[in-house]
Design a protein around this motif. Structure first.
Motif, mmCIF file in Angstrom:
data_model
loop_
_atom_site.group_PDB
_atom_site.id
_atom_site.type_symbol
_atom_site.label_atom_id
_atom_site.label_comp_id
_atom_site.label_asym_id
_atom_site.label_seq_id
_atom_site.Cartn_x
_atom_site.Cartn_y
_atom_site.Cartn_z
ATOM 1 N N GLY A 143 0.824 -1.160 -0.099
ATOM 2 C CA GLY A 143 0.019 0.136 0.022
ATOM 3 C C GLY A 143 0.839 1.430 -0.139
ATOM 4 N N MET A 144 0.100 2.402 0.092
ATOM 5 C CA MET A 144 0.766 3.830 -0.253
ATOM 6 C C MET A 144 1.306 4.336 1.431
ATOM 7 N N VAL A 145 2.262 5.198 0.977
ATOM 8 C CA VAL A 145 2.752 5.793 2.248
ATOM 9 C C VAL A 145 2.025 7.240 2.346
ATOM 10 N N PRO A 146 1.629 7.578 3.660
ATOM 11 C CA PRO A 146 0.864 8.814 3.956
ATOM 12 C C PRO A 146 1.824 9.922 3.680
ATOM 13 N N VAL A 147 1.299 10.979 3.041
ATOM 14 C CA VAL A 147 2.030 12.289 2.584
ATOM 15 C C VAL A 147 1.910 13.350 3.790
ATOM 16 N N ASP A 148 2.904 14.301 3.470
ATOM 17 C CA ASP A 148 2.825 15.450 4.371
ATOM 18 C C ASP A 148 1.813 16.493 3.886
ATOM 19 N N GLU A 149 0.798 16.693 4.275
ATOM 20 C CA GLU A 149 -0.350 17.546 3.837
ATOM 21 C C GLU A 149 0.127 18.826 3.896
ATOM 22 N N HIS A 162 -4.676 12.977 3.621
ATOM 23 C CA HIS A 162 -4.893 11.941 4.234
ATOM 24 C C HIS A 162 -6.302 10.967 4.054
ATOM 25 N N ALA A 163 -7.365 12.118 4.068
ATOM 26 C CA ALA A 163 -8.798 11.576 4.008
ATOM 27 C C ALA A 163 -8.974 10.973 2.656
ATOM 28 N N ASP A 164 -8.275 11.494 1.653
ATOM 29 C CA ASP A 164 -8.451 10.739 0.146
ATOM 30 C C ASP A 164 -7.401 9.548 0.252
ATOM 31 N N GLN A 180 -8.417 -12.604 -2.066
ATOM 32 C CA GLN A 180 -7.371 -13.376 -1.319
ATOM 33 C C GLN A 180 -6.039 -12.741 -1.637
ATOM 34 N N ILE A 181 -5.787 -11.601 -1.958
ATOM 35 C CA ILE A 181 -4.513 -11.058 -2.282
ATOM 36 C C ILE A 181 -3.887 -10.430 -1.123
ATOM 37 N N PRO A 182 -2.939 -10.917 -0.415
ATOM 38 C CA PRO A 182 -2.148 -10.063 0.498
ATOM 39 C C PRO A 182 -1.908 -8.789 0.441
ATOM 40 N N TYR A 183 -2.586 -7.806 1.322
ATOM 41 C CA TYR A 183 -2.520 -6.338 1.058
ATOM 42 C C TYR A 183 -1.612 -5.929 2.321
ATOM 43 N N LEU A 184 -0.424 -5.300 1.944
ATOM 44 C CA LEU A 184 0.378 -4.534 3.322
ATOM 45 C C LEU A 184 -0.073 -3.349 3.477
ATOM 46 N N ASP A 185 -0.985 -2.912 4.547
ATOM 47 C CA ASP A 185 -1.594 -1.761 4.741
ATOM 48 C C ASP A 185 -0.279 -0.737 5.430
ATOM 49 N N ILE A 186 0.553 -0.136 4.194
ATOM 50 C CA ILE A 186 1.692 0.755 4.756
ATOM 51 C C ILE A 186 0.995 2.261 5.522
ATOM 52 N N PHE A 187 -0.110 2.660 4.952
ATOM 53 C CA PHE A 187 -0.488 3.770 5.365
ATOM 54 C C PHE A 187 -0.927 3.815 6.754
ATOM 55 N N GLU A 188 -1.808 2.566 7.152
ATOM 56 C CA GLU A 188 -2.282 2.591 8.625
ATOM 57 C C GLU A 188 -0.903 2.405 9.650
ATOM 58 N N GLN A 189 -0.070 1.486 8.952
ATOM 59 C CA GLN A 189 1.351 1.263 9.910
ATOM 60 C C GLN A 189 1.743 2.458 10.122
ATOM 61 N N TRP A 190 2.116 3.396 9.033
ATOM 62 C CA TRP A 190 2.894 4.558 9.298
ATOM 63 C C TRP A 190 2.117 5.717 10.151
ATOM 64 N N MET A 191 0.835 5.849 9.932
ATOM 65 C CA MET A 191 -0.146 6.695 10.695
ATOM 66 C C MET A 191 -0.184 6.186 12.209
ATOM 67 N N ASP A 205 9.532 17.305 -0.716
ATOM 68 C CA ASP A 205 8.147 17.384 -1.701
ATOM 69 C C ASP A 205 6.851 17.012 -0.918
ATOM 70 N N GLY A 206 7.272 16.093 0.247
ATOM 71 C CA GLY A 206 6.044 15.883 1.132
ATOM 72 C C GLY A 206 5.200 14.930 0.643
ATOM 73 N N LEU A 207 5.559 13.943 -0.461
ATOM 74 C CA LEU A 207 4.938 13.036 -1.403
ATOM 75 C C LEU A 207 5.944 11.508 -1.130
ATOM 76 N N HIS A 208 7.046 11.834 -1.580
ATOM 77 C CA HIS A 208 7.989 10.388 -1.636
ATOM 78 C C HIS A 208 8.703 10.165 -0.416
ATOM 79 N N PRO A 209 8.965 8.964 -0.150
ATOM 80 C CA PRO A 209 9.663 8.668 1.061
ATOM 81 C C PRO A 209 11.139 9.102 0.638
ATOM 82 N N ASN A 210 12.146 9.306 1.634
ATOM 83 C CA ASN A 210 13.527 9.796 1.491
ATOM 84 C C ASN A 210 14.243 8.412 1.767
ATOM 85 N N THR A 211 15.517 8.293 1.754
ATOM 86 C CA THR A 211 16.285 7.244 2.011
ATOM 87 C C THR A 211 15.934 6.354 3.372
ATOM 88 N N LEU A 212 15.666 7.170 4.354
ATOM 89 C CA LEU A 212 15.167 6.636 5.572
ATOM 90 C C LEU A 212 13.876 5.962 5.410
#
Length: 248
Positions: A143-149, A162-164, A180-191, A205-212
């Protein structure tokens, strides 16, 4: 030949005590491509390089991420990309890793503007993508990473929030669950981790992860049960990471 079991764990059986390298294609957007990580090239690239070590007989991993892709665009190139990946003639990949959807969730020109991909249309497109992918081979979805609004808009015209993000990722998660496709909920984990931690993991840019951020994403994926259930149990992974950023 791997035997694919359509169960909730999505296990792929592997002969005991015998490691069989898999051919894997990773398709999606910037999160697959690794944009924002000039040092290590993202989480897919780190896995690809690790499995290429001469003393490590690892899997074959193809990075097929394209910046800015939406779900419809990934679906359009999925089968062609799939059919042209494989080290032996008439051989095709054993597994597809998908990660897409955040670009669909963007609003255009203003915070309350129209969605880049209409939500109803997105539900149909993600269902179509998953159905097509499942016809080819086993599938995992990251799944997707939460952005910096606060950093929006991106490129002066794309507004992410975040709402969208939650709405679109939930549609994806539900569609994966139905199939039955495994889904890794990165959004929830990071939030669930604190805001200070999340912000340290994002690029300017508030959208893409950096190296860390990509390092954290790699660790999340490696610790995901579905990865090991899908035939990765005997694969070698880095015993240590160069970057550690644990939530405080």
């Amino acid at each position: 030949m791997h035997t694919f079991l359509a169960s909730s764990s999505m296990q792929v059986s592997v002969p005991p005590n015998h490691f069989q390298p898999m051919k894997i294609v990773a398709l999606g957007d910037s999160l697959i491509y690794g944009f924002g990580d000039p040092e290590k090239g993202g989480w897919i690239e780190q896995l690809r390089r690790w499995w290429m070590l001469p003393d490590n007989a690892g899997h074959v991993l193809y990075n097929l991420g394209v910046r800015g892709d939406r779900t419809q665009q990934v679906a359009q190139r999925l089968e062609v990309e799939f059919r042209h990946r494989g080290e032996l003639r008439n051989r095709v990949p054993d597994l597809i890793i998908l990660s897409v959807g955040v670009n669909d969730s963007a609003r255009l020109t203003r915070p309350d503007g129209r969605s880049y991909t209409d939500f109803t249309g997105f539900e149909k497109e993600i269902a179509s993508l998953l159905d097509l992918a499942q016809q080819l081979c086993p599938v995992l979805f990251v799944g997707m990473v939460p952005v910096d609004e606060v950093k929006m808009p991106f490129l002066d015209c794309f507004y992410y929030n975040h709402a969208d993000q939650y709405r679109y990722k939930e549609a994806t998660r539900i569609a994966c669950t139905k199939r039955q496709i495994p889904y890794l909920d990165i959004f929830e984990q990071w939030m669930e981790r604190n805001e200070s931690w999340r912000l340290k993991c994002l690029s300017e840019d508030g959208l893409h992860p950096n190296t860390l951020g990509y390092q954290a994403l790699l660790e999340d994926v490696i610790n995901w049960d579905a990865i090991h259930s899908a035939g990765f149990a005997n694969a070698a992974y880095p015993s240590q990471f160069d970057y550690h950023l644990k939530p405080s």
